[in-house]
Design a protein around this motif. Structure first.
Motif, mmCIF file in Angstrom:
data_model
loop_
_atom_site.group_PDB
_atom_site.id
_atom_site.type_symbol
_atom_site.label_atom_id
_atom_site.label_comp_id
_atom_site.label_asym_id
_atom_site.label_seq_id
_atom_site.Cartn_x
_atom_site.Cartn_y
_atom_site.Cartn_z
ATOM 1 N N SER A 1 1.082 -1.178 0.026
ATOM 2 C CA SER A 1 -0.033 -0.119 0.032
ATOM 3 C C SER A 1 0.780 1.136 -0.033
ATOM 4 N N GLU B 1 -2.488 4.286 -7.149
ATOM 5 C CA GLU B 1 -3.399 4.816 -5.782
ATOM 6 C C GLU B 1 -3.115 6.280 -5.558
ATOM 7 N N TYR C 1 -7.525 5.807 -0.377
ATOM 8 C CA TYR C 1 -6.736 4.805 -1.392
ATOM 9 C C TYR C 1 -5.294 4.679 -1.041
#
Length: 189
Positions: free
Chosen positions: A55, A123, A135
């Motif tokens: 992420s 993202e 996001y």
């Protein structure tokens, strides 16, 4: 993110059956190595999925860059592993024979990291465009991005072919995009 269970399961058994049907002797070395690595890490994950998923928050803000290397080789569950590795089996057999093992290994290594970088850039763009910081928290694992890139490469080396996606004949030029949509509809997330 913690969807997977340890141990032998239906998806893993079906994957092993499919590999046995092809025959280990018919699977080129790098392709076989990628299959073995993914199966091994599914059965013996280095860390829980929440600690290997990729992420923006974890990789960029917390500078946990090792996730770029770990996320592609971990899978959420046995069916995620099955679909990815069946796809890898067929794409790997075709491309590794055409490109030779050393070049194919290089491509897999580069794609494995590069796909994670592209994922994080996308993202970040969503954060900026939609003004939605959530996001940055989306966390992903799996080999799907690498497989998508391999499919595009395969289409480049084998133009004019027709693929079947959900039983429908589609020009290989567009099949990777149709397959991407179909996978998202069948297995969102």
């Amino acid at each position: 993110m913690e969807r997977r269970r340890r141990g032998v399961s239906a998806g893993l058994l079906l994957l092993l059956y499919q590999i046995s049907q092809v025959g280990l002797q018919n699977i080129p070395s790098v392709t076989l190595g990628v299959l073995v690595l993914n199966i091994f890490l599914f059965l013996n994950p280095l860390r829980p999925l929440s600690e290997v998923c990729l992420s923006v928050n974890e990789a960029v803000h917390r500078k946990n860059w090792q996730r770029l290397l770990l996320a592609p080789f971990h899978h959420a569950d046995d069916w995620h592993l099955y679909y990815n590795m069946i796809s890898m089996l067929w794409k790997g057999i075709m491309l590794e024979r055409k490109l030779k093992s050393t070049w194919f290994a290089y491509i897999i290594a580069v794609f494995s990291v590069l796909i994670g970088v592209v994922y994080m850039v996308l993202e970040l763009l969503l954060v900026i465009i939609l003004d939605d910081p959530s996001y940055e928290m989306n966390c992903g694992v799996g080999f799907s991005g690498v497989l998508f890139a391999l499919k595009v490469l395969n289409n480049h080396y084998n133009p004019g072919r027709v693929s079947r996606v959900l039983g429908l004949p589609i020009s290989s030029k567009y099949a990777c995009w149709v397959e991407l949509v179909a996978i998202h509809l069948i297995s969102p997330g």
